[in-house]
Write a protein that holds these residues in place. Sequence first.
Motif, PDB file in Angstrom:
ATOM      1  N   GLY A   1      77.950 -38.854  11.336  1.00 46.64           N
ATOM      2  CA  GLY A   1      78.039 -37.982  10.179  1.00 46.64           C
ATOM      3  C   GLY A   1      77.756 -36.544  10.556  1.00 46.64           C
ATOM      4  O   GLY A   1      77.738 -36.194  11.726  1.00 46.64           O
ATOM      5  N   GLU A   2      77.521 -35.729   9.545  1.00 42.99           N
ATOM      6  CA  GLU A   2      77.249 -34.312   9.732  1.00 42.99           C
ATOM      7  C   GLU A   2      75.897 -33.962   9.136  1.00 42.99           C
ATOM      8  O   GLU A   2      75.395 -34.659   8.246  1.00 42.99           O
ATOM      9  CB  GLU A   2      78.335 -33.474   9.044  1.00 42.99           C
ATOM     10  CG  GLU A   2      79.717 -33.650   9.650  1.00 42.99           C
ATOM     11  CD  GLU A   2      79.818 -33.173  11.078  1.00 42.99           C
ATOM     12  OE1 GLU A   2      79.139 -32.181  11.441  1.00 42.99           O
ATOM     13  OE2 GLU A   2      80.563 -33.795  11.856  1.00 42.99           O
ATOM     14  N   VAL A   3      75.316 -32.865   9.617  1.00 41.93           N
ATOM     15  CA  VAL A   3      74.031 -32.386   9.136  1.00 41.93           C
ATOM     16  C   VAL A   3      74.244 -31.096   8.372  1.00 41.93           C
ATOM     17  O   VAL A   3      75.038 -30.244   8.785  1.00 41.93           O
ATOM     18  CB  VAL A   3      73.062 -32.167  10.322  1.00 41.93           C
ATOM     19  CG1 VAL A   3      71.769 -31.534   9.866  1.00 41.93           C
ATOM     20  CG2 VAL A   3      72.789 -33.483  11.025  1.00 41.93           C
ATOM     21  N   TYR A   4      73.523 -30.970   7.250  1.00 45.79           N
ATOM     22  CA  TYR A   4      73.640 -29.804   6.365  1.00 45.79           C
ATOM     23  C   TYR A   4      72.252 -29.279   6.032  1.00 45.79           C
ATOM     24  O   TYR A   4      71.279 -30.038   6.033  1.00 45.79           O
ATOM     25  CB  TYR A   4      74.352 -30.203   5.070  1.00 45.79           C
ATOM     26  CG  TYR A   4      75.741 -30.733   5.301  1.00 45.79           C
ATOM     27  CD1 TYR A   4      76.827 -29.869   5.389  1.00 45.79           C
ATOM     28  CD2 TYR A   4      75.956 -32.093   5.461  1.00 45.79           C
ATOM     29  CE1 TYR A   4      78.101 -30.360   5.619  1.00 45.79           C
ATOM     30  CE2 TYR A   4      77.230 -32.592   5.694  1.00 45.79           C
ATOM     31  CZ  TYR A   4      78.296 -31.724   5.771  1.00 45.79           C
ATOM     32  OH  TYR A   4      79.556 -32.202   6.005  1.00 45.79           O
ATOM     33  N   PRO A   5      72.157 -27.983   5.692  1.00 48.77           N
ATOM     34  CA  PRO A   5      70.850 -27.421   5.307  1.00 48.77           C
ATOM     35  C   PRO A   5      70.316 -28.064   4.029  1.00 48.77           C
ATOM     36  O   PRO A   5      71.077 -28.562   3.199  1.00 48.77           O
ATOM     37  CB  PRO A   5      71.153 -25.942   5.058  1.00 48.77           C
ATOM     38  CG  PRO A   5      72.466 -25.677   5.697  1.00 48.77           C
ATOM     39  CD  PRO A   5      73.211 -26.972   5.703  1.00 48.77           C
ATOM     40  N   LEU A   6      68.994 -28.003   3.889  1.00 49.19           N
ATOM     41  CA  LEU A   6      68.351 -28.465   2.664  1.00 49.19           C
ATOM     42  C   LEU A   6      68.725 -27.540   1.506  1.00 49.19           C
ATOM     43  O   LEU A   6      69.057 -26.371   1.722  1.00 49.19           O
ATOM     44  CB  LEU A   6      66.831 -28.470   2.825  1.00 49.19           C
ATOM     45  CG  LEU A   6      66.258 -29.420   3.867  1.00 49.19           C
ATOM     46  CD1 LEU A   6      64.776 -29.133   4.067  1.00 49.19           C
ATOM     47  CD2 LEU A   6      66.483 -30.853   3.454  1.00 49.19           C
ATOM     48  N   GLU A   7      68.647 -28.054   0.294  1.00 45.71           N
ATOM     49  CA  GLU A   7      68.939 -27.241  -0.890  1.00 45.71           C
ATOM     50  C   GLU A   7      68.048 -26.003  -0.937  1.00 45.71           C
ATOM     51  O   GLU A   7      68.499 -24.916  -1.288  1.00 45.71           O
ATOM     52  CB  GLU A   7      68.763 -28.068  -2.158  1.00 45.71           C
ATOM     53  CG  GLU A   7      69.817 -29.141  -2.308  1.00 45.71           C
ATOM     54  CD  GLU A   7      69.560 -30.050  -3.491  1.00 45.71           C
ATOM     55  OE1 GLU A   7      68.520 -29.903  -4.165  1.00 45.71           O
ATOM     56  OE2 GLU A   7      70.402 -30.928  -3.734  1.00 45.71           O
ATOM     57  N   SER A   8      66.766 -26.153  -0.572  1.00 48.27           N
ATOM     58  CA  SER A   8      65.832 -25.019  -0.588  1.00 48.27           C
ATOM     59  C   SER A   8      66.250 -23.938   0.405  1.00 48.27           C
ATOM     60  O   SER A   8      66.094 -22.740   0.131  1.00 48.27           O
ATOM     61  CB  SER A   8      64.413 -25.490  -0.306  1.00 48.27           C
ATOM     62  OG  SER A   8      64.348 -26.139   0.955  1.00 48.27           O
ATOM     63  N   GLU A   9      66.792 -24.316   1.556  1.00 51.80           N
ATOM     64  CA  GLU A   9      67.272 -23.339   2.538  1.00 51.80           C
ATOM     65  C   GLU A   9      68.503 -22.611   2.028  1.00 51.80           C
ATOM     66  O   GLU A   9      68.639 -21.394   2.209  1.00 51.80           O
ATOM     67  CB  GLU A   9      67.597 -24.020   3.866  1.00 51.80           C
ATOM     68  CG  GLU A   9      66.387 -24.588   4.565  1.00 51.80           C
ATOM     69  CD  GLU A   9      66.747 -25.402   5.788  1.00 51.80           C
ATOM     70  OE1 GLU A   9      66.102 -25.184   6.820  1.00 51.80           O
ATOM     71  OE2 GLU A   9      67.660 -26.243   5.698  1.00 51.80           O
ATOM     72  N   LEU A  10      69.402 -23.341   1.387  1.00 48.77           N
ATOM     73  CA  LEU A  10      70.604 -22.722   0.815  1.00 48.77           C
ATOM     74  C   LEU A  10      70.236 -21.731  -0.282  1.00 48.77           C
ATOM     75  O   LEU A  10      70.854 -20.666  -0.399  1.00 48.77           O
ATOM     76  CB  LEU A  10      71.558 -23.786   0.276  1.00 48.77           C
ATOM     77  CG  LEU A  10      72.216 -24.678   1.328  1.00 48.77           C
ATOM     78  CD1 LEU A  10      72.970 -25.808   0.656  1.00 48.77           C
ATOM     79  CD2 LEU A  10      73.130 -23.875   2.234  1.00 48.77           C
ATOM     80  N   ALA A  11      69.229 -22.061  -1.078  1.00 44.91           N
ATOM     81  CA  ALA A  11      68.805 -21.176  -2.163  1.00 44.91           C
ATOM     82  C   ALA A  11      68.240 -19.864  -1.622  1.00 44.91           C
ATOM     83  O   ALA A  11      68.419 -18.811  -2.245  1.00 44.91           O
ATOM     84  CB  ALA A  11      67.763 -21.880  -3.038  1.00 44.91           C
ATOM     85  N   ARG A  12      67.579 -19.901  -0.479  1.00 46.04           N
ATOM     86  CA  ARG A  12      66.960 -18.707   0.112  1.00 46.04           C
ATOM     87  C   ARG A  12      67.909 -17.866   0.944  1.00 46.04           C
ATOM     88  O   ARG A  12      67.650 -16.700   1.189  1.00 46.04           O
ATOM     89  CB  ARG A  12      65.795 -19.114   1.014  1.00 46.04           C
ATOM     90  CG  ARG A  12      64.553 -19.554   0.326  1.00 46.04           C
ATOM     91  CD  ARG A  12      63.378 -19.676   1.299  1.00 46.04           C
ATOM     92  NE  ARG A  12      63.688 -20.399   2.522  1.00 46.04           N
ATOM     93  CZ  ARG A  12      63.446 -21.707   2.721  1.00 46.04           C
ATOM     94  NH1 ARG A  12      62.897 -22.415   1.766  1.00 46.04           N
ATOM     95  NH2 ARG A  12      63.740 -22.280   3.861  1.00 46.04           N
ATOM     96  N   ASP A  13      68.997 -18.457   1.457  1.00 47.03           N
ATOM     97  CA  ASP A  13      69.808 -17.775   2.471  1.00 47.03           C
ATOM     98  C   ASP A  13      71.285 -17.728   2.075  1.00 47.03           C
ATOM     99  O   ASP A  13      72.004 -18.726   2.173  1.00 47.03           O
ATOM    100  CB  ASP A  13      69.629 -18.520   3.797  1.00 47.03           C
ATOM    101  CG  ASP A  13      70.223 -17.800   4.987  1.00 47.03           C
ATOM    102  OD1 ASP A  13      71.236 -17.091   4.831  1.00 47.03           O
ATOM    103  OD2 ASP A  13      69.673 -17.963   6.092  1.00 47.03           O
ATOM    104  N   ALA A  14      71.741 -16.538   1.682  1.00 50.87           N
ATOM    105  CA  ALA A  14      73.137 -16.366   1.272  1.00 50.87           C
ATOM    106  C   ALA A  14      74.098 -16.633   2.432  1.00 50.87           C
ATOM    107  O   ALA A  14      75.207 -17.130   2.226  1.00 50.87           O
ATOM    108  CB  ALA A  14      73.355 -14.959   0.728  1.00 50.87           C
ATOM    109  N   GLY A  15      73.678 -16.313   3.667  1.00 49.24           N
ATOM    110  CA  GLY A  15      74.521 -16.572   4.833  1.00 49.24           C
ATOM    111  C   GLY A  15      74.798 -18.055   5.020  1.00 49.24           C
ATOM    112  O   GLY A  15      75.921 -18.458   5.318  1.00 49.24           O
TER     113      GLY A  15
END
Length: 120
Positions: free
Chosen positions: A84-98
């Motif tokens: 499978g693939e790995v993705y950032p946590l929701e909390s990381e996405l909320a903090r980082d627009a990049g």
Amino acid sequence: MPGPSIPPRSHPYGDRHAQLRPRARSEPARQPLTLAVLRRLVGNDWSRLPGSTLVVLSGDAEGNSFSPFSTYAHARYAPDELRGEVYPLESELARDAGLRSLYGQIPKNAVAALVLYPLG
């Protein structure tokens, strides 16, 4: 050249690399290892190993390549069979627009995971 002979009960997969694959005694073979099982292994089964014991990751289930454990990440994993693939946590996405721009749509089956990375 195969390693030393080990009694059959230590060979859950029946091939020459089987003695190298750790497995919890109570867990069925070929099942994903959860953090609860890993904690039990570290606390009980592996507690007597020397602190200098190297932790090595296999490159695949057949043991075709090995590399020392280097680092880890707390992320989300979206499985597709046993890969499978790995993705950032929701909390990381909320903090980082990049990160949000790099990871548009995260699969709905992505679950929290402790991701271990080899050195090489």
